[in-house]
Design an enzyme around this catalytic site. Structure first.
Site, mmCIF file in Angstrom:
data_model
loop_
_atom_site.group_PDB
_atom_site.id
_atom_site.type_symbol
_atom_site.label_atom_id
_atom_site.label_comp_id
_atom_site.label_asym_id
_atom_site.label_seq_id
_atom_site.Cartn_x
_atom_site.Cartn_y
_atom_site.Cartn_z
ATOM 1 N N CYS A 258 0.135 2.626 6.370
ATOM 2 C CA CYS A 258 0.436 1.248 6.757
ATOM 3 C C CYS A 258 0.390 0.373 5.512
ATOM 4 O O CYS A 258 -0.305 0.684 4.551
ATOM 5 C CB CYS A 258 -0.570 0.753 7.793
ATOM 6 S SG CYS A 258 -2.285 0.759 7.203
ATOM 7 N N CYS B 2 0.809 -1.222 0.000
ATOM 8 C CA CYS B 2 0.000 0.000 0.000
ATOM 9 C C CYS B 2 0.844 1.275 0.000
ATOM 10 O O CYS B 2 0.317 2.368 -0.240
ATOM 11 C CB CYS B 2 -0.930 0.010 1.208
ATOM 12 S SG CYS B 2 -1.860 -1.520 1.394
ATOM 13 N N HIS C 190 -9.421 2.579 -1.800
ATOM 14 C CA HIS C 190 -7.988 2.321 -1.642
ATOM 15 C C HIS C 190 -7.468 1.340 -2.689
ATOM 16 O O HIS C 190 -7.307 0.158 -2.421
ATOM 17 C CB HIS C 190 -7.745 1.785 -0.227
ATOM 18 C CG HIS C 190 -6.366 1.291 0.032
ATOM 19 N ND1 HIS C 190 -5.228 1.921 -0.429
ATOM 20 C CD2 HIS C 190 -5.928 0.201 0.737
ATOM 21 C CE1 HIS C 190 -4.168 1.253 -0.024
ATOM 22 N NE2 HIS C 190 -4.564 0.196 0.676
#
Length: 429
Positions: free
Chosen positions: A408, A88, A378
Site C-alpha cells: 500500500c 511506499c 519501513h
C-alpha cells in the site's frame, strides 16, 4: 517477451529515525546499498542499463538522486540513473518498470533502488518568505534586494514542520489506518498478534542466517535496530493508542511501523545477461499491477492493493490461494488485516472489485514468514526492493514456487507483483 529474472538484492540495516543514521543522507545510504549490491554480484566497473529509484522524504537538491548515487559507486560511469517516486511502492515500481523494458528487449539489466530518511527531513520556510528570497536572488542591485524585505515580519522565519500527512485530507497515514480499523472492526488483539509474529519471524530470520548475505553494513551498523526478539504480547496490550487516544483507539506504537531510515537495491536482468555474467536467477517477475482508490470519496486510504491484486490475479488466471508465500507490506497491522478481510467479503469484492465471488482467505502460515515492515521498519522508498529481494530468496531456498507482493502507498495507491521460481526436482519430490 523475455523472462525477467530477479538475481537478488541487498539493503542497509534499517534503523529507527533519529538513531544510528541521524547524520546520513538519502544519497549516503543509497550509495552504500548500490555498492553492496555491486560487491555481492561482481558488478564493479560494469555497465548497468539503468538504475531506477528514489526517495519519498527528500530535499530539492536531490532531484538527481539515483544518478548521483551511481556516480558515487564502483559501477561504470556510463550507467544512467533515473529518479522516480511512488511513495511506499517506489522501488517495487522501479523494478516493474525496468522489468518491462527487459521483457521487451529494450535493456538487458537494471537495478531498482530506494532510500529514505526522516532524520534528514527538509525544513522549508513559509511561502511568503521563500518568495522574498527568490525575488532577492533575481534583483540586480543591493537596493533592489533590500526592497524585497521592506515589510518583513519576524514571524515569516518560522519554518514549516516536516509532514507526511495526506495533502487531500490533512490526516496522517496512521489516522487513516485507524479509520479503516474501525470500518472493518479489526480488534486490537488481532493487530497486536500480527505485530508480535512479525517481530518473532524477523528475529528467527536473523538467527537462521537468512539475512546474512542481504545486509550491507552502514555507518557501523550491522543489524536492524527495531526488531524485538523478546517482544511480549501481554505488554503490547498495555500500550496506549497513538492515533486515536480515546478508549476506541486500537493502533499503537507496537502494531504500527516506526519511522525508519535505510536503503535497499535489487538486481534484475534477462536470462542471457545473467548467464553471460555468471549469475543465477533466484526468481522471475511474471505479473504486476498498480491501482488507485477514491480515499477522498470515502474508501480506505490503504485499500488500493485489494484492487491491484484482484486485477492482477484475473490477468494471470490465478486464485488468491495459488501462492506459497504472501508478502504483504505491514504499514500497520490493521491495514494488513483490513486487506485480508476485504478479500473475504462478498459485498466488498462485488461492489469494489467487481467480482461475483469473494477472493477468499489465505493460509496465514504463509504470510510474511520471515517478518515484515513492523519488525524491520519501513524506509518508505526502500521497502519495495527489500520485499522483492526477500521473496525471491524465499522462493529460491524453497526450491521453487510462487509468491505474491502487495504494497500500500500514500495517496491511496497500491502496487502488486507475482514472483515465480521453477521447482527443482528435489523440491518436487
Amino acid at each position: 517477451m523475455r523472462k525477467v529474472a530477479v538475481i537478488g538484492g541487498v539493503r542497509t540495516p534499517f534503523c529507527r529515525s533519529h538513531t544510528a543514521y541521524a547524520e546520513l543522507t538519502n544519497l549516503d545510504m543509497m550509495t552504500t546499498a548500490l555498492n553492496g549490491l555491486s560487491e555481492k554480484y561482481g558488478l564493479k566497473g560494469k555497465h548497468i542499463d539503468e538504475v531506477v529509484g528514489g526517495a519519498v522524504v527528500t530535499h530539492a537538491k536531490d532531484w538527481n538522486l539515483a544518478r548521483e548515487a551511481v556516480i558515487g559507486t564502483d559501477l561504470a560511469p556510463s550507467t544512467p540513473g533515473i529518479t522516480m517516486m511512488q511513495a511506499c511502492g517506489t522501488s517495487l515500481q522501479a523494478a516493474l518498470g525496468s522489468g518491462a523494458k527487459i521483457a521487451t528487449g529494450q535493456i538487458d539489466c537494471a537495478i531498482a533502488t530506494g532510500s529514505d530518511t526522516v532524520s534528514d527531513a527538509p525544513i522549508v520556510f513559509n511561502r511568503k518568505f521563500a518568495k522574498r528570497l527568490i525575488n532577492a536572488s533575481r534583483a540586480k542591485s543591493f537596493g533592489q534586494k533590500l526592497k524585497q524585505f521592506g515589510d518583513f515580519k519576524p514571524g515569516e522565519l518560522a519554518p514549516q514542520a516536516p509532514s507526511v500527512n495526506e495533502p487531500r485530507t490533512g490526516l496522517s497515514m496512521g489516522q487513516h489506518a485507524e479509520l479503516m480499523a474501525k470500518e472493518w472492526n479489526i480488534p486490537r488483539a488481532e493487530q497486536d498478534l500480527l505485530a508480535y509474529n512479525s517481530h518473532k519471524n524477523a528475529a528467527q530470520a536473523y538467527k537462521d542466517g537468512f539475512l546474512d548475505d542481504m545486509i550491507v553494513p552502514c555507518a557501523g551498523v550491522f543489524q536492524d535496530n527495531n526488531i524485538r526478539p523478546d517482544i511480549d504480547l501481554e505488554k503490547m496490550g498495555t500500550l496506549n493508542p497513538v492515533f486515536d487516544k480515546s478508549k476506541n483507539g486500537t493502533l499503537t506504537a507496537a502494531n504500527s511501523t516506526p519511522l525508519t531510515d535505510g536503503a535497499s537495491a535489487v538486481l534484475i536482468a534477462s536470462e542471457d545477461w545473467a548467464q553471460k555474467n555468471g549469475l543465477v536467477p533466484q526468481a522471475y517477475i511474471v505479473e504486476s499491477q498498480t491501482a488507485g482508490i477514491d480515499f477522498v470519496g470515502g474508501r480506505g486510504l490503504l485499500m488500493a492493493p485489494t484492487i491491484a491484486v484482484s486485477k492482477m490475479l484475473d490477468r494471470a488466471g490465478l486464485s488468491l490461494q495459488d501462492f506459497d508465500f504472501y508478502e504483504i507490506h505491514e504499514a500497520f497491522a490493521a491495514q494488513v488485516l483490513c486487506t485480508l478481510k476485504a478479500w473475504e467479503s462478498p459485498a466488498y469484492c462485488r461492489e469494489v472489485l467487481g467480482r461475483d465471488e469473494p477472493l477468499g482467505p489465505i493460509d496465514r502460515s504463509k504470510l510474511n514468514v520471515r517478518g515484515s515492515s513492523i519488525a524491520y521498519g519501513h524506509p518508505f522508498a526502500a521497502t519495495g526492493a527489500r520485499i522483492t529481494a526477500h521473496l525471491a530468496k524465499l522462493l529460491n531456498e524453497r526450491g521453487g514456487g510462487r509468491g505474491l507482493i502487495s504494497i500500500c502507498t500514500a495517496g491511496g495507491m497500491g502496487v502488486a507483483a507475482i514472483l515465480e521460481a521453477p521447482r527443482t526436482e528435489e523440491a518436487a519430490a
